[in-house]
Design a protein around this motif. Structure first.
Motif, PDB file in Angstrom:
ATOM      1  N   HIS A  11     -30.082   9.120  17.887  1.00  0.00           N
ATOM      2  CA  HIS A  11     -29.757   7.289  17.437  1.00  0.00           C
ATOM      3  C   HIS A  11     -31.453   7.171  16.716  1.00  0.00           C
ATOM      4  O   HIS A  11     -32.552   7.581  17.608  1.00  0.00           O
ATOM      5  N   ARG A  12     -31.854   5.952  16.064  1.00  0.00           N
ATOM      6  CA  ARG A  12     -32.941   5.641  15.619  1.00  0.00           C
ATOM      7  C   ARG A  12     -33.108   4.442  16.552  1.00  0.00           C
ATOM      8  O   ARG A  12     -32.385   3.623  15.603  1.00  0.00           O
ATOM      9  N   ASP A 118     -26.821   4.525   4.895  1.00  0.00           N
ATOM     10  CA  ASP A 118     -27.596   5.313   6.023  1.00  0.00           C
ATOM     11  C   ASP A 118     -27.155   6.972   5.917  1.00  0.00           C
ATOM     12  O   ASP A 118     -25.888   7.257   6.248  1.00  0.00           O
ATOM     13  N   VAL A 120     -28.471   9.579   8.454  1.00  0.00           N
ATOM     14  CA  VAL A 120     -27.418   9.355   9.750  1.00  0.00           C
ATOM     15  C   VAL A 120     -26.144   9.034   9.949  1.00  0.00           C
ATOM     16  O   VAL A 120     -25.194   9.576  10.519  1.00  0.00           O
ATOM     17  N   THR A 124     -22.748  11.428  10.793  1.00  0.00           N
ATOM     18  CA  THR A 124     -22.333  11.800  12.065  1.00  0.00           C
ATOM     19  C   THR A 124     -21.017  11.504  12.000  1.00  0.00           C
ATOM     20  O   THR A 124     -20.523  12.042  12.615  1.00  0.00           O
ATOM     21  N   PHE A 158     -32.549  14.628  14.635  1.00  0.00           N
ATOM     22  CA  PHE A 158     -31.714  14.491  13.474  1.00  0.00           C
ATOM     23  C   PHE A 158     -31.596  15.656  12.800  1.00  0.00           C
ATOM     24  O   PHE A 158     -30.815  15.926  11.804  1.00  0.00           O
ATOM     25  N   LEU A 161     -28.780  17.564  13.646  1.00  0.00           N
ATOM     26  CA  LEU A 161     -28.002  17.293  13.544  1.00  0.00           C
ATOM     27  C   LEU A 161     -27.015  17.375  11.749  1.00  0.00           C
ATOM     28  O   LEU A 161     -26.287  17.767  11.497  1.00  0.00           O
TER      29      LEU A 161
END
Length: 235
Positions: A11-12, A118, A120, A124, A158, A161
């Motif tokens: 998580h950013r 995004d 991410v 995810t 990241f 992930l």
């Protein structure tokens, strides 16, 4: 379609990209109107669960994800040069995606799909583990000031992930012209147990990767570009 929602492994608190204006040229508007409905998706509007890339492309083929396609000059050429791939580009900048669609059309490339949002969130919530054949991140924003390094995309969480979304034998290819960021990329990827460096340190610059405008600027400013290639191994 079953849901793949889960507690995000990364998580950013701040995003790794800069929000830019959305104004498009006439040509970009036309390309967007012609192609977006069929070739594009908003990440935030995707239904729960993984994207069915085979259905979207209308065929089974290796899936390669490029993160941050910019204005599409390099990406469109890579897409056209690899018709055997289902090539997916994710980018936050709408005019950039419109320009990519326009360039791909000019090159008669039909194996491109684009996602706006995004990376991410995409990885995810909408990409199943072990399904990507390759990931490319070419010249991401270097955030050169030390106080901004936390905004860099290539961080341990990241990369973990990304590694989990690659199939065993899949490839992660990074490139940057900022030496300190290159060192960080090398350190972070080398520390990820699911990845193995395909070279002893830096990878040779591949002939098939076109010179981006960022790379050309680096040459003019006497900065050396570095490539890194890692492969996914058994966990």
């Amino acid at each position: 379609m079953t849901s793949s929602r889960q507690t995000p492994p990364f998580h950013r608190s701040v995003v790794s990209y800069v929000q830019r204006g959305e104004r498009m040229t006439v040509g970009q508007e036309r390309a967007w109107d012609r192609h977006w409905e069929r070739l594009g998706r908003e990440v935030k509007a995707l239904p729960d669960g993984p994207v069915d890339f085979a259905a979207w492309f209308g065929r089974e083929a290796p899936v390669l994800l490029e993160i941050g396609s910019g204005m599409g000059e390099t990406t469109s050429r890579l897409v056209a040069a690899a018709p055997e791939l289902n090539y997916v580009a994710v980018e936050v900048y709408k005019p950039g995606l419109a320009q990519l669609l326009m360039r791909a059309e000019a090159l008669e490339a039909t194996n491109l799909r684009v996602l706006r949002g995004d990376a991410v969130d995409l990885l995810t919530e909408h990409v199943e583990p072990g399904t990507l054949d390759g990931v490319r991140i070419f010249f991401p924003d270097p955030w050169p000031k030390k106080k901004h390094h936390k905004r860099r995309l290539v961080q341990p969480g990241f990369v973990r992930l990304l590694a989990g979304r690659l199939r065993v034998g899949g490839t992660l290819h990074l490139a940057t012209d900022w030496e300190h960021y290159a060192d960080q990329m090398l350190a972070v990827c080398s520390a990820e147990p699911l990845l193995r460096n395909l070279h002893d340190g830096w990878a040779p610059r591949p002939d098939w990767r076109p010179v981006t405008k960022f790379e050309q600027r680096a040459v003019e400013e006497d900065r050396v570009s570095h490539d890194l290639m890692f492969t996914r191994v058994e966990g």
